[in-house]
Design a protein around this motif. Structure first.
Motif, PDB file in Angstrom:
ATOM      1  N   GLU A  44       0.741  -1.256   0.082  1.00  0.00           N
ATOM      2  CA  GLU A  44       0.028  -0.067   0.223  1.00  0.00           C
ATOM      3  C   GLU A  44       0.848   1.298   0.125  1.00  0.00           C
ATOM      4  N   LEU A  45       1.829   1.348   0.741  1.00  0.00           N
ATOM      5  CA  LEU A  45       2.595   2.565   0.878  1.00  0.00           C
ATOM      6  C   LEU A  45       3.622   2.585  -0.228  1.00  0.00           C
ATOM      7  N   GLY A  46       4.243   1.402  -0.902  1.00  0.00           N
ATOM      8  CA  GLY A  46       5.342   1.450  -1.753  1.00  0.00           C
ATOM      9  C   GLY A  46       6.557   1.597  -1.178  1.00  0.00           C
ATOM     10  N   VAL A  47       7.131   0.327  -0.852  1.00  0.00           N
ATOM     11  CA  VAL A  47       8.409   0.261  -0.090  1.00  0.00           C
ATOM     12  C   VAL A  47       9.453  -0.253  -0.939  1.00  0.00           C
ATOM     13  N   ALA A  48      10.569   0.517  -0.922  1.00  0.00           N
ATOM     14  CA  ALA A  48      11.825  -0.037  -1.375  1.00  0.00           C
ATOM     15  C   ALA A  48      12.553  -0.610  -0.453  1.00  0.00           C
ATOM     16  N   GLY A  49      13.159  -2.013  -0.767  1.00  0.00           N
ATOM     17  CA  GLY A  49      13.933  -2.611   0.229  1.00  0.00           C
ATOM     18  C   GLY A  49      14.623  -3.772  -0.258  1.00  0.00           C
ATOM     19  N   TYR A  63       6.235   4.051  -9.235  1.00  0.00           N
ATOM     20  CA  TYR A  63       5.305   2.963  -8.463  1.00  0.00           C
ATOM     21  C   TYR A  63       3.870   3.732  -8.140  1.00  0.00           C
ATOM     22  N   ASP A  64       2.835   3.124  -8.537  1.00  0.00           N
ATOM     23  CA  ASP A  64       1.324   3.472  -8.255  1.00  0.00           C
ATOM     24  C   ASP A  64       1.436   4.665  -8.791  1.00  0.00           C
ATOM     25  N   GLY A  95       6.732  13.985  -4.938  1.00  0.00           N
ATOM     26  CA  GLY A  95       5.711  12.901  -4.600  1.00  0.00           C
ATOM     27  C   GLY A  95       6.200  11.495  -4.446  1.00  0.00           C
ATOM     28  N   ALA A  96       7.469  11.402  -4.720  1.00  0.00           N
ATOM     29  CA  ALA A  96       8.029  10.137  -4.652  1.00  0.00           C
ATOM     30  C   ALA A  96       8.117   9.419  -3.335  1.00  0.00           C
ATOM     31  N   LYS A  97       7.987  10.268  -2.438  1.00  0.00           N
ATOM     32  CA  LYS A  97       8.022   9.686  -1.002  1.00  0.00           C
ATOM     33  C   LYS A  97       6.308   9.470  -0.652  1.00  0.00           C
ATOM     34  N   TYR A  98       6.068   8.387  -0.108  1.00  0.00           N
ATOM     35  CA  TYR A  98       4.743   8.170   0.390  1.00  0.00           C
ATOM     36  C   TYR A  98       4.200   9.218   1.117  1.00  0.00           C
ATOM     37  N   ASP A  99       3.034   9.739   1.087  1.00  0.00           N
ATOM     38  CA  ASP A  99       2.251  10.461   2.098  1.00  0.00           C
ATOM     39  C   ASP A  99       0.813  10.013   2.014  1.00  0.00           C
ATOM     40  N   ALA A 100       0.129  10.184   3.076  1.00  0.00           N
ATOM     41  CA  ALA A 100      -1.593   9.811   3.208  1.00  0.00           C
ATOM     42  C   ALA A 100      -2.297  10.532   2.510  1.00  0.00           C
ATOM     43  N   THR A 101      -1.941  11.461   1.533  1.00  0.00           N
ATOM     44  CA  THR A 101      -2.684  11.963   0.644  1.00  0.00           C
ATOM     45  C   THR A 101      -3.225  11.075  -0.574  1.00  0.00           C
TER      46      THR A 101
END
Length: 549
Positions: free
Chosen positions: A159-164, A215-216, A234-240
């Motif tokens: 959901e958040l989109g995580v790079a790991g 992503y997304d 906007g590359a870093k996830y935020d709740a918007t």
């Protein structure tokens, strides 16, 4: 052009004073708070066909203003609360504990919540974090374990989109790779790696909710280097992301609508009373309510909603609403090298060490080591705070910038009943309500662990040959601004506020989706666990047959 505020002063909140802020008729669920928990819950419930309304105390910010907010962030004329339009009266609070708690330094009020300015690191809690009392002999056991939350962790990463990457030998077991590949180690990571190899300290990548590739529908990180307090791309996830997705599925968002109190009977909430900019007050009725206001405003709202049924505050038959306020404690050491370190270029952390985390016991808290990508002053700040020009300015920037290097660490604070969020009736906000009182108490276990973290950091920097110029130890430590523990989760209604299903013990139609339900905090950044619990809460709301109003 003025060098005081423009062009950074051009950013607007994007709030529409003429927007329709009247209640939604026949709402199934009212979500209070448009941060990551509220956004995720609203999206899941709207997708399932529920009529959802989100009430958010702060404004909706215009995404086109993020570059202007970035300029605010890097100009010394602005303080941190200025970046997201902090309001001293609206955001007033009192700090009364043994240590001062600067709440507004890292508080963002608006659609998106704290993720508007978070750093973006997302780790799962370790397995022992869920069983601290049983395994470590201190703290509390969660009523759920890692296995219960494991599928929700995986869903939250998507959901958040995580790079790991799967290179952390100390991390708990996982079922799938992260949605995106990890960010490569930074240049300064390579310097740290050489020292850590000599000292036999393991380094590994850090999962980030920041796109390493598209992503997304959002772009890959472009390296602005100002993830906190603002990501312009906007590359870093935020709740918007989730709030807007919920709106596309039919949810209604009412911004600048701070909830004043929750109207209720003995067993259920009937309505949320909220104020609007025009001075009106409205009642939003719903079959179910999900409170997602974070670890400070959630207990405050419950305490403000006292009644004859709940004279000590709503959902507070246990007397624990607001109690066990926790945060992570910071430990850091830094200095300068006689060579470039290339700081302030990308993100915050691309490498950490969890090597010592599971050594935690009754005497030593769990902690993680962080290898900074952002130590030292930025060249913009250096330039704007000097009084030199031309060649002199260039020479000073070249001598003062680019050779700094630093480490951080997060340390667990045990839950303490004398660490709490209460109400201070001597001070009121812009609507006349008592402001939150933060009474933050920290125990010896955490402070002694900070000493050990500092010792390890010193060893690494000494091995690097750095001149140590600063250190944050037990006396100077402060919070990481991770508000946790004020409506704790548990099986026993006399010892907790919510059950394992995140529903309050006292009210049949009220769930809490927040870090406030954490019984313990571990030493991992909490947002991924918040997101996982929000997904879990949404599932429980959907499976509950609610009474008809």
């Amino acid at each position: 052009m003025s060098w005081d505020r423009a062009p950074a002063g051009s950013a607007e909140s994007g709030a529409d004073d003429d927007a329709d802020r009247t209640p939604v008729v026949n709402a199934d669920v009212c979500v209070i708070g448009a941060g990551p928990a509220g956004g995720i819950v609203a999206d899941r419930l709207a997708e399932a066909g529920r009529e959802v309304v989100i009430l958010e105390a702060g404004p909706r910010f215009d995404p086109d203003d993020r570059l202007a907010r970035q300029e605010r962030a890097i100009r010394p004329a602005y303080d941190r609360p200025d970046v997201w339009d902090g309001d001293p009266e609206r955001d007033a609070y009192e700090s009364t504990g043994e240590r001062p708690y600067p709440l507004n330094h890292a508080r963002a009020r608006g659609v998106g919540g704290s993720t508007l300015h978070w750093q973006g690191m997302v780790m799962r809690l370790h397995e022992d974090d869920f069983d601290s009392a049983s395994v470590r002999g201190v703290g509390a056991d969660w009523p759920i374990d890692y296995a219960d939350l494991r599928p929700y962790y995986a869903a939250a990463e998507r959901e958040l989109g995580v790079a790991g990457a799967a290179d952390n030998p100390f991390a708990p077991p996982r079922e799938h790779p992260h949605p995106m590949p990890a960010f490569p180690p930074s240049y300064s990571d390579s310097l740290f790696a050489a020292a850590c190899d000599e000292l036999e300290i393991a380094m590994h990548s850090v999962p980030n909710a920041r796109n390493s590739e598209g992503y997304d529908g959002r772009s890959a990180c472009v390296g602005y280097g100002t993830c906190q307090p603002v990501c312009p791309s906007g590359a870093k996830y935020d709740a918007t992301v989730h709030v807007e997705r919920a709106e596309r599925k039919g949810a209604t968002v009412i911004d600048r609508a701070p909830v004043q109190r929750l109207v209720h009977g003995p067993d259920a909430i009937e309505a949320a009373v909220y104020a609007t900019p025009d001075g009106d007050r409205h009642r939003q009725s719903a079959d179910a309510f999900v409170i997602a206001c974070g670890g400070v405003e959630t207990p405050r709202l419950l305490l403000l909603s006292e009644s004859s049924h709940y004279p000590d505050g709503l959902a507070n038959s246990s007397g624990l609403v607001g109690r066990y306020f926790m945060d992570h404690l910071f430990a850091g050491t830094g200095g300068v090298l006689d060579e470039p370190t290339r700081q302030n270029h990308v993100g915050f952390l691309t490498s950490e060490s969890h090597q010592f985390y599971d050594e935690a016991d009754a005497e030593q808290a769990p902690f993680k080591l962080e290898f900074f990508n952002y130590d030292g002053p930025s060249p913009v700040k250096l330039a704007l705070t000097g009084d030199d020009w031309g060649d002199d300015l260039l020479a000073r920037l070249r001598s003062d910038y680019g050779t700094h290097i630093g480490m951080g660490g997060l340390v667990e604070q045990l839950p303490r009943e004398d660490s709490y969020v209460g109400l201070d009736p001597s001070t009121t906000d812009d609507h006349g309500n008592p402001v939150p009182e933060i009474h933050w108490s920290v125990g010896d276990r955490a402070l002694e662990t900070i000493e050990r973290v500092n010792e390890i950091q010193e060893r690494i920097l000494d091995e690097l040959g750095a001149e140590i110029t600063w250190q944050v130890g037990p006396e100077g430590t402060g919070p990481a601004y991770h508000h946790m523990g004020t409506t704790r989760m548990g099986d026993d209604p006399t010892e907790s506020v919510v059950g394992p299903d995140l529903r309050t013990h006292d009210l049949e139609n009220c769930w809490i989706a927040s870090s406030s339900v954490f019984p313990t905090g571990g030493a991992m950044n909490p947002t991924l666990t918040i997101a996982a619990l929000a997904l879990k809460a949404a599932d429980h709301v959907l499976e509950t047959e609610l009474p008809i109003r």
